[in-house]
Write a protein that holds these residues in place. Structure first.
Motif, PDB file in Angstrom:
ATOM      1  N   PHE A 121       0.853  -1.179   0.000  1.00 25.06           N
ATOM      2  CA  PHE A 121       0.000   0.000   0.000  1.00 25.06           C
ATOM      3  C   PHE A 121       0.894   1.235   0.000  1.00 25.06           C
ATOM      4  CE2 PHE A 121      -3.101  -3.067   1.501  1.00 25.06           C
ATOM      5  CZ  PHE A 121      -4.191  -2.725   0.709  1.00 25.06           C
ATOM      6  N   ALA A 122       0.821   1.987  -1.101  1.00 25.94           N
ATOM      7  CA  ALA A 122       1.658   3.171  -1.294  1.00 25.94           C
ATOM      8  C   ALA A 122       0.787   4.347  -1.679  1.00 25.94           C
ATOM      9  CB  ALA A 122       2.708   2.893  -2.367  1.00 25.94           C
ATOM     10  N   THR A 123      -0.226   4.582  -0.885  1.00 27.28           N
ATOM     11  CA  THR A 123      -1.222   5.600  -1.211  1.00 27.28           C
ATOM     12  C   THR A 123      -1.079   6.867  -0.370  1.00 27.28           C
ATOM     13  OG1 THR A 123      -2.792   4.562   0.311  1.00 27.28           O
ATOM     14  CG2 THR A 123      -2.904   3.902  -1.987  1.00 27.28           C
ATOM     15  N   ASN A 124       0.036   6.980   0.356  1.00 23.94           N
ATOM     16  CA  ASN A 124       0.276   8.188   1.127  1.00 23.94           C
ATOM     17  C   ASN A 124      -0.890   8.434   2.081  1.00 23.94           C
ATOM     18  OD1 ASN A 124       0.926  11.079   1.761  1.00 23.94           O
ATOM     19  ND2 ASN A 124       2.461  10.774   0.170  1.00 23.94           N
ATOM     20  N   ALA A 125      -1.376   9.657   2.180  1.00 27.40           N
ATOM     21  CA  ALA A 125      -2.420   9.980   3.146  1.00 27.40           C
ATOM     22  C   ALA A 125      -3.723   9.238   2.876  1.00 27.40           C
ATOM     23  CB  ALA A 125      -2.665  11.487   3.152  1.00 27.40           C
ATOM     24  N   TRP A 126      -3.937   8.790   1.637  1.00 31.20           N
ATOM     25  CA  TRP A 126      -5.167   8.068   1.325  1.00 31.20           C
ATOM     26  C   TRP A 126      -5.238   6.730   2.055  1.00 31.20           C
ATOM     27  CZ3 TRP A 126      -3.191  11.469  -2.237  1.00 31.20           C
ATOM     28  CH2 TRP A 126      -4.095  12.337  -2.851  1.00 31.20           C
ATOM     29  N   LEU A 127      -4.098   6.207   2.502  1.00 28.80           N
ATOM     30  CA  LEU A 127      -4.079   4.916   3.163  1.00 28.80           C
ATOM     31  C   LEU A 127      -4.940   4.902   4.412  1.00 28.80           C
ATOM     32  CD1 LEU A 127      -2.774   2.066   3.235  1.00 28.80           C
ATOM     33  CD2 LEU A 127      -0.963   3.062   4.636  1.00 28.80           C
ATOM     34  N   ILE A 128      -4.941   6.015   5.137  1.00 31.50           N
ATOM     35  CA  ILE A 128      -5.657   6.043   6.404  1.00 31.50           C
ATOM     36  C   ILE A 128      -7.163   5.977   6.208  1.00 31.50           C
ATOM     37  CG2 ILE A 128      -3.835   7.240   7.640  1.00 31.50           C
ATOM     38  CD1 ILE A 128      -5.307   9.815   7.204  1.00 31.50           C
ATOM     39  N   ASN A 129      -7.647   6.293   4.999  1.00 34.91           N
ATOM     40  CA  ASN A 129      -9.074   6.151   4.738  1.00 34.91           C
ATOM     41  C   ASN A 129      -9.476   4.678   4.666  1.00 34.91           C
ATOM     42  OD1 ASN A 129      -9.388   8.933   4.572  1.00 34.91           O
ATOM     43  ND2 ASN A 129      -8.960   8.972   2.386  1.00 34.91           N
ATOM     44  N   GLN A 130      -8.517   3.822   4.330  1.00 30.98           N
ATOM     45  CA  GLN A 130      -8.788   2.398   4.236  1.00 30.98           C
ATOM     46  C   GLN A 130      -8.583   1.681   5.570  1.00 30.98           C
ATOM     47  OE1 GLN A 130      -9.950   1.012   1.516  1.00 30.98           O
ATOM     48  NE2 GLN A 130      -9.619   2.652   0.015  1.00 30.98           N
ATOM     49  N   PHE A 131      -7.642   2.187   6.378  1.00 31.79           N
ATOM     50  CA  PHE A 131      -7.267   1.475   7.602  1.00 31.79           C
ATOM     51  C   PHE A 131      -7.286   2.428   8.795  1.00 31.79           C
ATOM     52  CE2 PHE A 131      -4.927  -0.432   4.015  1.00 31.79           C
ATOM     53  CZ  PHE A 131      -5.653  -1.614   3.932  1.00 31.79           C
ATOM     54  N   GLU A 146      -6.871   2.151  11.846  1.00 31.62           N
ATOM     55  CA  GLU A 146      -5.862   2.029  12.900  1.00 31.62           C
ATOM     56  C   GLU A 146      -4.637   2.896  12.634  1.00 31.62           C
ATOM     57  OE1 GLU A 146      -5.280  -1.696  10.284  1.00 31.62           O
ATOM     58  OE2 GLU A 146      -6.880  -0.337  10.883  1.00 31.62           O
ATOM     59  N   LEU A 147      -4.482   3.367  11.397  1.00 30.16           N
ATOM     60  CA  LEU A 147      -3.376   4.254  11.058  1.00 30.16           C
ATOM     61  C   LEU A 147      -3.780   5.730  11.075  1.00 30.16           C
ATOM     62  CD1 LEU A 147      -1.748   2.252   8.126  1.00 30.16           C
ATOM     63  CD2 LEU A 147      -0.817   2.576  10.414  1.00 30.16           C
ATOM     64  N   LYS A 148      -5.046   6.000  11.331  1.00 22.36           N
ATOM     65  CA  LYS A 148      -5.552   7.354  11.154  1.00 22.36           C
ATOM     66  C   LYS A 148      -4.871   8.363  12.064  1.00 22.36           C
ATOM     67  CE  LYS A 148      -9.774   9.520   9.714  1.00 22.36           C
ATOM     68  NZ  LYS A 148     -11.157   9.256   9.291  1.00 22.36           N
ATOM     69  N   ARG A 149      -4.504   7.959  13.260  1.00 25.26           N
ATOM     70  CA  ARG A 149      -3.860   8.886  14.195  1.00 25.26           C
ATOM     71  C   ARG A 149      -2.342   8.922  14.025  1.00 25.26           C
ATOM     72  NH1 ARG A 149      -5.219   6.872  19.635  1.00 25.26           N
ATOM     73  NH2 ARG A 149      -3.769   8.535  20.256  1.00 25.26           N
ATOM     74  N   LEU A 204      13.047   3.002  10.489  1.00 25.48           N
ATOM     75  CA  LEU A 204      11.897   3.458   9.717  1.00 25.48           C
ATOM     76  C   LEU A 204      10.955   2.312   9.366  1.00 25.48           C
ATOM     77  CD1 LEU A 204      13.689   5.874   7.198  1.00 25.48           C
ATOM     78  CD2 LEU A 204      12.534   6.477   9.331  1.00 25.48           C
ATOM     79  N   ALA A 205      11.444   1.075   9.430  1.00 25.12           N
ATOM     80  CA  ALA A 205      10.670  -0.096   9.007  1.00 25.12           C
ATOM     81  C   ALA A 205       9.945  -0.762  10.166  1.00 25.12           C
ATOM     82  CB  ALA A 205      11.593  -1.101   8.314  1.00 25.12           C
ATOM     83  N   LYS A 206       9.664  -0.008  11.204  1.00 29.47           N
ATOM     84  CA  LYS A 206       9.027  -0.580  12.390  1.00 29.47           C
ATOM     85  C   LYS A 206       7.708   0.122  12.730  1.00 29.47           C
ATOM     86  CE  LYS A 206      13.604  -1.812  14.185  1.00 29.47           C
ATOM     87  NZ  LYS A 206      13.609  -3.063  13.449  1.00 29.47           N
ATOM     88  N   GLY A 207       7.086   0.726  11.727  1.00 32.00           N
ATOM     89  CA  GLY A 207       5.793   1.344  11.942  1.00 32.00           C
ATOM     90  C   GLY A 207       5.888   2.722  12.578  1.00 32.00           C
ATOM     91  N   PRO A 208       4.739   3.344  12.866  1.00 35.60           N
ATOM     92  CA  PRO A 208       4.735   4.702  13.443  1.00 35.60           C
ATOM     93  C   PRO A 208       5.352   4.718  14.828  1.00 35.60           C
ATOM     94  CG  PRO A 208       2.529   3.767  13.451  1.00 35.60           C
ATOM     95  CD  PRO A 208       3.379   2.828  12.644  1.00 35.60           C
ATOM     96  N   ARG A 209       6.063   5.800  15.124  1.00 37.05           N
ATOM     97  CA  ARG A 209       6.717   5.941  16.431  1.00 37.05           C
ATOM     98  C   ARG A 209       5.998   6.988  17.277  1.00 37.05           C
ATOM     99  NH1 ARG A 209      11.867   3.449  16.353  1.00 37.05           N
ATOM    100  NH2 ARG A 209      12.426   4.604  18.242  1.00 37.05           N
ATOM    101  N   GLY A 210       4.706   7.017  17.165  1.00 35.15           N
ATOM    102  CA  GLY A 210       3.912   7.945  17.951  1.00 35.15           C
ATOM    103  C   GLY A 210       2.592   8.219  17.248  1.00 35.15           C
ATOM    104  N   TYR A 211       1.632   8.711  18.014  1.00 33.01           N
ATOM    105  CA  TYR A 211       0.296   8.968  17.481  1.00 33.01           C
ATOM    106  C   TYR A 211      -0.189  10.338  17.939  1.00 33.01           C
ATOM    107  CZ  TYR A 211       0.206   4.003  16.326  1.00 33.01           C
ATOM    108  OH  TYR A 211       0.505   2.776  15.808  1.00 33.01           O
TER     109      TYR A 211
END
Length: 466
Positions: free
Chosen positions: A235-245, A247-250, A407-414
């Motif tokens: 998934f390489a949709t930049n900000a559009w990704l959070i519309n699908q998932f 749990e990544l929105k924050r 960088l390959a370990k997911g978000p480091r904060g919300y």
């Protein structure tokens, strides 16, 4: 294809004859990539270069380059100014490596465009980081000192006698210059990457939006006209990704970056500057950035104007800027040798700002076959190639520096949930604006504005929101 507000994208589409291919039947592939911007296209190309036998399909809901890849300012910058943040997050060794990698990809992109005959109006003439008032002066000094200690410094002080001609504006009080940077017509680069990906055997399906996802093995991606069965998914949709998932929105906040572009004014630029092909970035938190173009125009951008409630990005693209008067004021202040009537185009786009100001990559919900990346934070034109190296390495199951890096370990904060995130963003944004107005007029900002402004970015004095 319908006209876009982005001059870059209009210009790129006029100069090409690529026909749009839409998915019209069910297909089965080794790798499906959702998103036809820089990250998705670089990932497809790198995967094909590593393993030509892979079958790869890119699914793009509009046309390739129609998101942030075709709407950004086209500044090829590095992570050198983020070294303090990188060191704090990942330690000395990895911070050094990421800075060096971010500088190396500038040359890699240039070499790639030459090798594959991509005319992306690319310059590798460097960048100036400047101060426009007393409060901004010295901002880069601790960063440069740290880079020198690690023997990875590419920055030098700019002589005061040549500062104004090199940067094209007399408002600058000091500047540091690095050769490791450049500029590019971003939409032309995106469309060029699309062409190369096709030549390598990647199937590109434009106007093919993902409607459903079954996170099975293999994964099933439903579109309006066909089903894609894929062993691996990116998934390489930049900000559009959070519309699908959700749990990544924050994990990000969507911030606008607004731009104006002049008509051709090459004769005036030849007299007043800036140096052809360089980028110039000031030391504000919500930065001004500008550069010239190969056809003699001047582009000025400003970050941090609009914060999207709930990270809704519809309307942030394909729209003229809401902040034209502010940009006109900045334009007149920076370039008094031009007239605001010289401005011919304006547009706006969204930037996916992460908590750290750095992108992040991971497996979606822990699945071993579904991957994502986002959060470039307004500094991703060159860094998307690094992101693609990470994603391609993860897809192929490689154990290397890219898959093992922080960088390959997911978000480091919300960020906080809505409405607290948006309300907080508005409070901080307005405090930053008041502080920067006070700084510009040589006044002492209110203490509360100074305190709130520190919340606008992570550690590292040269980190920006753009």
């Amino acid at each position: 294809m319908s006209e876009k507000y982005s001059y870059w994208l209009n210009n790129a589409l006029v100069s090409e004859s690529e026909a749009t291919e839409v998915l019209t039947q069910d297909v089965t592939v080794d790798v499906a990539i959702v998103g036809g911007g820089f990250t998705g296209l670089w990932s497809a190309i790198l995967l094909k270069q590593k393993q030509p036998e892979l079958s790869i399909a890119v699914l793009e809901q509009s046309i390739c380059g129609s998101g942030a890849s075709g709407y950004n300012g086209g500044c090829l910058l590095t992570w050198a100014t983020k070294y303090p943040t990188l060191k704090k997050l990942f330690g000395d060794e990895e911070a050094r490596w990421l800075v060096e990698e971010s500088e190396a990809v500038i040359a890699e992109i240039d070499e790639f465009c030459q090798a594959f005959d991509i005319e992306a109006e690319l310059y590798t003439k460097g960048t100036y980081y400047t101060a426009t008032n007393q409060a901004q002066m010295g901002t880069m000094d601790p960063v440069v000192a740290a880079l020198k200690t690690e023997k990875i410094n590419s920055w030098s002080n700019v002589d005061a006698e040549t500062l104004h001609s090199k940067t094209g504006s007399a408002v600058h009080k000091e500047a540091h210059y690095s050769h490791a940077a450049g500029s590019v017509q971003p939409a032309k680069l995106a469309r060029g990457l699309m062409r190369v990906a096709k030549q390598l055997g990647v199937k590109i399906y434009e106007k093919t939006a993902m409607e459903t996802l079954q996170e099975t093995q293999p994964a099933l991606i439903g579109t309006n006209r066909g089903l894609v069965t894929a062993t691996k998914v990116i998934f390489a949709t930049n900000a559009w990704l959070i519309n699908q998932f959700p749990e990544l929105k924050r994990s990000i906040v969507v911030v606008s970056s607004d731009m104006v572009l002049t008509k051709p004014v090459a004769e005036k630029l030849a007299i007043h500057g800036p140096d052809q092909g360089v980028t110039v970035v000031d030391s504000r938190i919500f930065v001004h950035y500008y550069r010239d173009t190969k056809d003699g125009r001047l582009m000025l951008g400003k970050g941090g104007n609009r914060f999207s409630f709930g990270n809704k990005i519809d309307g942030m693209f394909d729209a003229k800027t809401r902040y034209l008067s502010q940009l006109e004021n900045s334009f007149s202040w920076l370039f008094p040798f031009l007239n605001k009537n010289d401005i011919e185009h304006s547009w706006t786009g969204g930037s996916d700002r992460s908590v750290t100001g750095l992108p992040f990559f991971d497996r979606l919900r822990g699945h071993p076959h579904i991957f994502y990346g986002l959060g470039y934070s307004g500094n991703g034109v060159a860094q998307t190639r690094i992101g693609a190296k990470i994603l391609a390495s993860m897809v192929l199951g490689e154990d290397n520096r890219y898959t093992q890096c922080g960088l390959a370990k997911g978000p480091r904060g919300y960020f906080p949930p809505e409405p607290f995130r948006w309300c907080g963003a508005m409070v901080v944004r307005d405090a930053v604006r008041r502080k920067e107005v006070a700084d510009q007029h040589g006044l002492k900002p209110f203490i509360v504005d100074r305190w709130l402004s520190k919340l606008a970015g992570p550690a590292g004095k040269a980190d920006k929101v753009s």
